[in-house]
Design a protein around this motif. Structure first.
Motif, mmCIF file in Angstrom:
data_model
loop_
_atom_site.group_PDB
_atom_site.id
_atom_site.type_symbol
_atom_site.label_atom_id
_atom_site.label_comp_id
_atom_site.label_asym_id
_atom_site.label_seq_id
_atom_site.Cartn_x
_atom_site.Cartn_y
_atom_site.Cartn_z
ATOM 1 N N TYR A 50 -7.481 6.396 5.605
ATOM 2 C CA TYR A 50 -6.820 7.096 4.498
ATOM 3 C C TYR A 50 -7.628 8.279 3.968
ATOM 4 O O TYR A 50 -7.108 9.101 3.236
ATOM 5 N N THR A 79 -0.887 3.483 7.232
ATOM 6 C CA THR A 79 -0.771 2.054 6.930
ATOM 7 C C THR A 79 -0.425 1.263 8.187
ATOM 8 O O THR A 79 -0.937 0.159 8.392
ATOM 9 N N THR A 107 -8.938 -3.959 4.512
ATOM 10 C CA THR A 107 -8.098 -3.127 3.657
ATOM 11 C C THR A 107 -8.954 -2.377 2.646
ATOM 12 O O THR A 107 -8.686 -1.221 2.328
ATOM 13 N N TRP A 108 -9.975 -3.024 2.167
ATOM 14 C CA TRP A 108 -10.834 -2.427 1.142
ATOM 15 C C TRP A 108 -11.784 -1.382 1.729
ATOM 16 O O TRP A 108 -11.968 -0.308 1.160
ATOM 17 N N VAL A 166 -9.312 2.088 -0.672
ATOM 18 C CA VAL A 166 -8.217 1.381 -1.319
ATOM 19 C C VAL A 166 -8.860 0.568 -2.445
ATOM 20 O O VAL A 166 -9.827 -0.145 -2.210
ATOM 21 N N TYR A 196 0.217 5.152 -0.304
ATOM 22 C CA TYR A 196 -0.573 5.517 0.873
ATOM 23 C C TYR A 196 0.371 5.906 2.011
ATOM 24 O O TYR A 196 1.477 5.369 2.116
ATOM 25 N N LEU A 234 0.807 -1.222 0.000
ATOM 26 C CA LEU A 234 0.000 0.000 0.000
ATOM 27 C C LEU A 234 0.841 1.274 0.000
ATOM 28 O O LEU A 234 0.560 2.199 -0.763
ATOM 29 N N TYR A 287 1.621 1.842 -3.874
ATOM 30 C CA TYR A 287 0.447 2.660 -4.151
ATOM 31 C C TYR A 287 0.477 4.035 -3.478
ATOM 32 O O TYR A 287 -0.452 4.817 -3.653
#
Length: 122
Positions: free
Chosen positions: A81, A33, A73-74, A85, A28, A22, A26
């Motif tokens: 965040y 995280t 996480t999704w 995600v 983040y 992540l 990506y």
């Protein structure tokens, strides 16, 4: 003491994977995280490692941990965040962590739940 060692191992595994996937790939934020990692570990340790692994087997506990990581996480990452995600990074993270969980459950079965016989072989 067995729980502390197991939790430390799990935190290291989950945080490392999420930081690489992540934050590394990506972009983040690292601190967010780490917070997400700690939340995932809290839920998955209680659900997968303390409850399901004791009642079922490694396969069932690993599938449970996969689902927890994927959905947290999704979806649970949204308040952390400030945005969702995407599914693919969440899926990649969940697959890698589930592979680690398979091995981690063998350790937990022997060191944390020694009363469980045969769980680490399934």
């Amino acid at each position: 003491m067995a729980h502390i060692k197991a939790l430390a191992m799990k935190i290291a595994m989950v945080a490392l994977v999420l930081l690489v996937v992540l934050s590394g790939f990506y972009g983040y934020p690292v601190l967010s995280t780490i917070v997400l990692s700690l939340l995932i570990v809290a839920v998955s340790y209680i659900v997968g490692d303390l409850l399901i692994l004791r009642k079922a087997n490694n396969t069932t506990a690993t599938i449970s941990d996969f689902a927890v990581v994927l959905f947290m996480t999704w979806f649970a990452a949204i308040p952390i965040y400030g945005t969702e995600v995407p599914f693919i990074p969440a899926l990649i993270s969940a697959i890698i962590i589930a592979a680690g969980e398979w091995v981690f459950h063998k350790y937990v079965s022997k060191q944390v739940h020694p009363e469980i016989e045969g769980v680490y072989s399934s």
